[in-house]
Design a protein around this motif. Structure first.
Motif, short mmCIF file in Angstrom:
data_model
loop_
_atom_site.label_atom_id
_atom_site.label_comp_id
_atom_site.label_asym_id
_atom_site.label_seq_id
_atom_site.Cartn_x
_atom_site.Cartn_y
_atom_site.Cartn_z
N ASP A 134 -29.35 -34.06 4.30
CA ASP A 134 -29.40 -34.83 2.42
C ASP A 134 -30.49 -35.53 1.77
OD1 ASP A 134 -27.62 -34.26 -0.04
OD2 ASP A 134 -27.38 -36.15 0.33
N TRP A 176 -25.19 -42.74 -0.48
CA TRP A 176 -24.75 -41.25 -0.68
C TRP A 176 -25.40 -40.18 0.08
CZ3 TRP A 176 -21.55 -38.89 -4.53
CH2 TRP A 176 -21.08 -37.43 -5.01
N GLU A 180 -23.08 -37.93 3.24
CA GLU A 180 -23.19 -36.51 2.73
C GLU A 180 -23.59 -35.54 3.93
OE1 GLU A 180 -23.86 -33.09 0.72
OE2 GLU A 180 -24.06 -34.93 -0.55
N LEU A 190 -19.11 -32.17 1.60
CA LEU A 190 -17.97 -32.30 0.19
C LEU A 190 -16.47 -32.94 0.57
CD1 LEU A 190 -20.33 -33.12 -2.31
CD2 LEU A 190 -19.93 -34.34 -0.48
N LEU A 194 -15.96 -38.49 1.20
CA LEU A 194 -16.90 -39.44 1.74
C LEU A 194 -16.02 -40.74 2.21
CD1 LEU A 194 -19.44 -38.52 -1.96
CD2 LEU A 194 -19.68 -38.82 0.43
#
Length: 259
Positions: A134, A176, A180, A190, A194
């Motif tokens: 990601d 994040w 991810e 997703l 999360l």
């Protein structure tokens, strides 16, 4: 050293959106070209084109076949889990194929993951081991307080709020990207949630700390990637072995795309 303890190889390819070219369209299959045409913004077309074309070229190089022989299936683990429990889509609702691209045909056995944000497209590759990658562009314009409530586990929110305000934006996107990457490696994406995933603080070595509920990996190797000062990126490989990571920079990727 035994086979099980030998390092596992994984490669990451960085592509800049300036490498997008109309001549790469020949590498897309019909459904991918149809999706390409539905994008309204040129930036979205460029990112989609680079992700699909690069995936085929890299896998063709690894398998020694023509790019046209590399095929993919899109698999959504969340949908597969629902189907196993008997859950069905509402009447009249027909979902487009979606989920993680899984190589088939000549490239069967390889695992890939693609992510894009801003001017970067990144591809991760491994053999017979799930990977997730990601990249996130750091953006001041977002409602970070609201996003933190959606994305960060309770322990992560406490650590994030204790940071100096000037550090919070970049740290949030560091959290994040790590989370991810892990969710993409499992195939959940997703939709897996999360907040269920807790990782180490962005200024510490990347590690998976906990996973609430089912669906978590038995083991995971996690690492940050360098996307430049305005980006945060991470790679997850679902293995208990050490990972030997090779990073191909944008100029090397541009050579491959031109060739």
């Amino acid at each position: 050293m035994t086979l099980s303890s030998a390092p596992l190889d994984s490669t990451v390819w960085w592509a800049h959106t300036s490498s997008a070219s109309e001549r790469l369209l020949r590498l897309l299959d019909r459904s991918e070209r149809e999706r390409q045409e539905r994008f309204r913004l040129q930036a979205d077309r460029d990112r989609h084109l680079l992700g699909r074309a690069l995936s085929r070229l890299v896998l063709a190089d690894r398998t020694g076949c023509a790019p046209e022989r590399v095929a993919f299936e899109l698999r959504c683990r969340s949908c597969e889990d629902k189907a196993r429990t008997g859950a069905q889509a509402p009447p009249g609702v027909r979902e487009e194929p979606h989920g993680k691209p899984v190589p088939t045909g000549a490239a069967l056995g390889w695992e890939v993951s693609v992510s894009h944000s801003g001017e970067w497209v990144v591809l991760a590759l491994a053999r017979e081991t799930p990977v997730g990658v990601d990249v996130e562009r750091v953006s001041e314009a977002r409602d970070l307080a609201g996003l933190a409530g959606y994305a960060l586990a309770d322990s992560e929110q406490e650590a994030w709020k204790a940071m100096p305000e000037a550090d919070r934006t970049a740290a949030f996107f560091g959290y994040w990207a790590r989370k991810e990457a892990l969710l993409k490696a499992t195939g959940l994406g997703l939709s897996g949630g999360l907040r269920r995933v807790a990782v180490s603080a962005p200024d510490a070595r990347a590690r998976l700390l906990s996973w609430e509920g089912g669906g978590g990996p038995g083991a995971a190797w996690l690492s940050d990637l360098d996307g430049g000062p305005q980006y945060r990126a991470a790679l997850a490989v679902l293995t208990d072995r050490e990972v030997r990571l090779t990073v191909q920079p944008a100029d090397r990727t541009a050579d491959l795309l031109r060739g």
